[in-house]
Design a protein around this motif. Structure first.
Motif, PDB file in Angstrom:
ATOM      1  N   GLU A  44       0.836  -1.203   0.000  1.00  0.00           N
ATOM      2  CA  GLU A  44       0.000   0.000   0.000  1.00  0.00           C
ATOM      3  C   GLU A  44       0.871   1.254   0.000  1.00  0.00           C
ATOM      4  O   GLU A  44       1.815   1.355   0.799  1.00  0.00           O
ATOM      5  N   LEU A  45       0.550   2.201  -0.842  1.00  0.00           N
ATOM      6  CA  LEU A  45       1.322   3.444  -0.898  1.00  0.00           C
ATOM      7  C   LEU A  45       1.124   4.298   0.355  1.00  0.00           C
ATOM      8  O   LEU A  45       1.922   5.196   0.618  1.00  0.00           O
ATOM      9  N   SER A  46       0.126   3.997   1.127  1.00  0.00           N
ATOM     10  CA  SER A  46      -0.101   4.737   2.370  1.00  0.00           C
ATOM     11  C   SER A  46       0.707   4.168   3.545  1.00  0.00           C
ATOM     12  O   SER A  46       0.765   4.766   4.612  1.00  0.00           O
ATOM     13  N   VAL A  70       9.484   0.592 -10.217  1.00  0.00           N
ATOM     14  CA  VAL A  70       9.265   0.920  -8.804  1.00  0.00           C
ATOM     15  C   VAL A  70       9.248   2.431  -8.629  1.00  0.00           C
ATOM     16  O   VAL A  70       8.406   2.975  -7.913  1.00  0.00           O
ATOM     17  N   ARG A  71      10.150   3.132  -9.326  1.00  0.00           N
ATOM     18  CA  ARG A  71      10.182   4.601  -9.251  1.00  0.00           C
ATOM     19  C   ARG A  71       8.844   5.190  -9.727  1.00  0.00           C
ATOM     20  O   ARG A  71       8.329   6.121  -9.118  1.00  0.00           O
ATOM     21  N   LEU A  72       8.304   4.620 -10.791  1.00  0.00           N
ATOM     22  CA  LEU A  72       7.017   5.099 -11.298  1.00  0.00           C
ATOM     23  C   LEU A  72       5.914   4.898 -10.260  1.00  0.00           C
ATOM     24  O   LEU A  72       5.073   5.773 -10.056  1.00  0.00           O
ATOM     25  N   ARG A  73       5.920   3.756  -9.629  1.00  0.00           N
ATOM     26  CA  ARG A  73       4.899   3.481  -8.597  1.00  0.00           C
ATOM     27  C   ARG A  73       5.057   4.443  -7.420  1.00  0.00           C
ATOM     28  O   ARG A  73       4.087   5.004  -6.932  1.00  0.00           O
ATOM     29  N   SER A  92       6.317   7.325  -7.446  1.00  0.00           N
ATOM     30  CA  SER A  92       6.071   8.714  -7.850  1.00  0.00           C
ATOM     31  C   SER A  92       4.620   9.126  -7.625  1.00  0.00           C
ATOM     32  O   SER A  92       4.288  10.308  -7.678  1.00  0.00           O
ATOM     33  N   GLU A  93       3.742   8.170  -7.351  1.00  0.00           N
ATOM     34  CA  GLU A  93       2.337   8.459  -7.065  1.00  0.00           C
ATOM     35  C   GLU A  93       2.105   8.925  -5.627  1.00  0.00           C
ATOM     36  O   GLU A  93       1.009   9.360  -5.279  1.00  0.00           O
ATOM     37  N   ILE A  94       3.131   8.832  -4.788  1.00  0.00           N
ATOM     38  CA  ILE A  94       2.984   9.158  -3.363  1.00  0.00           C
ATOM     39  C   ILE A  94       2.912  10.668  -3.165  1.00  0.00           C
ATOM     40  O   ILE A  94       3.669  11.431  -3.760  1.00  0.00           O
ATOM     41  N   GLU A  95       1.987  11.057  -2.340  1.00  0.00           N
ATOM     42  CA  GLU A  95       1.855  12.455  -1.909  1.00  0.00           C
ATOM     43  C   GLU A  95       1.972  12.488  -0.405  1.00  0.00           C
ATOM     44  O   GLU A  95       1.587  11.527   0.248  1.00  0.00           O
ATOM     45  N   LEU A 136      11.720   8.883  -0.405  1.00  0.00           N
ATOM     46  CA  LEU A 136      11.800   7.493  -0.813  1.00  0.00           C
ATOM     47  C   LEU A 136      12.581   7.310  -2.116  1.00  0.00           C
ATOM     48  O   LEU A 136      13.233   6.288  -2.322  1.00  0.00           O
ATOM     49  N   LEU A 137      12.501   8.294  -2.985  1.00  0.00           N
ATOM     50  CA  LEU A 137      13.134   8.168  -4.288  1.00  0.00           C
ATOM     51  C   LEU A 137      14.585   8.646  -4.314  1.00  0.00           C
ATOM     52  O   LEU A 137      15.305   8.338  -5.259  1.00  0.00           O
ATOM     53  N   ASN A 138      14.997   9.394  -3.339  1.00  0.00           N
ATOM     54  CA  ASN A 138      16.374   9.916  -3.346  1.00  0.00           C
ATOM     55  C   ASN A 138      17.267   9.245  -2.342  1.00  0.00           C
ATOM     56  O   ASN A 138      16.970   8.679  -1.406  1.00  0.00           O
TER      57      ASN A 138
END
Length: 182
Positions: free
Chosen positions: A139-141, A164-167, A169-172, A180-182
């Protein structure tokens, strides 16, 4: 004779002027050390409240703990105990439980982070793909799990795959996504 008395007697004999007594004392102390390691493993197995605290200190016993912890791993009735003993063994250089830890890296598994952290901190590269798959499925939450999994990939010195980066990237909000991406 109680273990504590055996240890005391052997330590006293270690101070003996008689060579044979000192050598026998060393053999007795080695036997006592094995018995102590078995008791520690028994406490790890039985005392759920103290299990994490014991886990953190198992390495102090070195190789003496391997056989008792392998027994705990083989005989474990619940998954958490099995995985914790596998993790302890892995940190002691024994890979007997790696397959169990790898199998636990699935989204929704309550032991997911323990398994991913254990495998990545010991450099088990085979964990990278299951970690990536869990990142795609969780879950992105669930920020705690996402952070655990991305940190595990970093420990393995793996680039985060594009899918995974694309997925992620949906996180706000953005600051969370960036962390998470850096």
């Amino acid at each position: 004779m109680k273990l504590s008395m055996r240890v005391k007697d052997a330590l006293d004999a270690l101070e003996s002027p008689d060579l044979e007594s000192r050598v026998r004392a060393v053999e007795d102390l080695a036997a006592c050390s094995s018995a102590i390691a078995e008791r520690v493993a028994g406490s790890f197995e039985a005392d759920e409240e103290a299990r994490h605290l014991i886990f953190e200190r198992l390495g102090r016993f070195g190789s003496l703990m391997v056989a008792p912890m392998e027994r705990v791993y083989r005989e474990a009735g619940d998954e958490r105990l099995k995985l914790m003993s596998a993790s302890a063994l892995l940190h002691m250089g024994n890979s007997v439980g790696v397959a169990s830890l790898l199998a636990a890296i699935t989204a929704g598994n309550p032991n997911l982070c323990m398994a991913a952290t254990s495998l990545s901190s010991t450099g088990v590269i085979a964990a990278a793909e299951p970690i990536e798959n869990a990142l795609l499925e969780c879950e992105l939450s669930d920020f705690k799990t996402l952070e655990c999994l991305t940190s595990s990939l970093r420990r393995l010195k793996r680039e985060t795959p594009e899918r995974v980066r694309l997925r992620l990237s949906e996180i706000e909000p953005k600051w969370l996504r960036d962390s998470l991406l850096n």
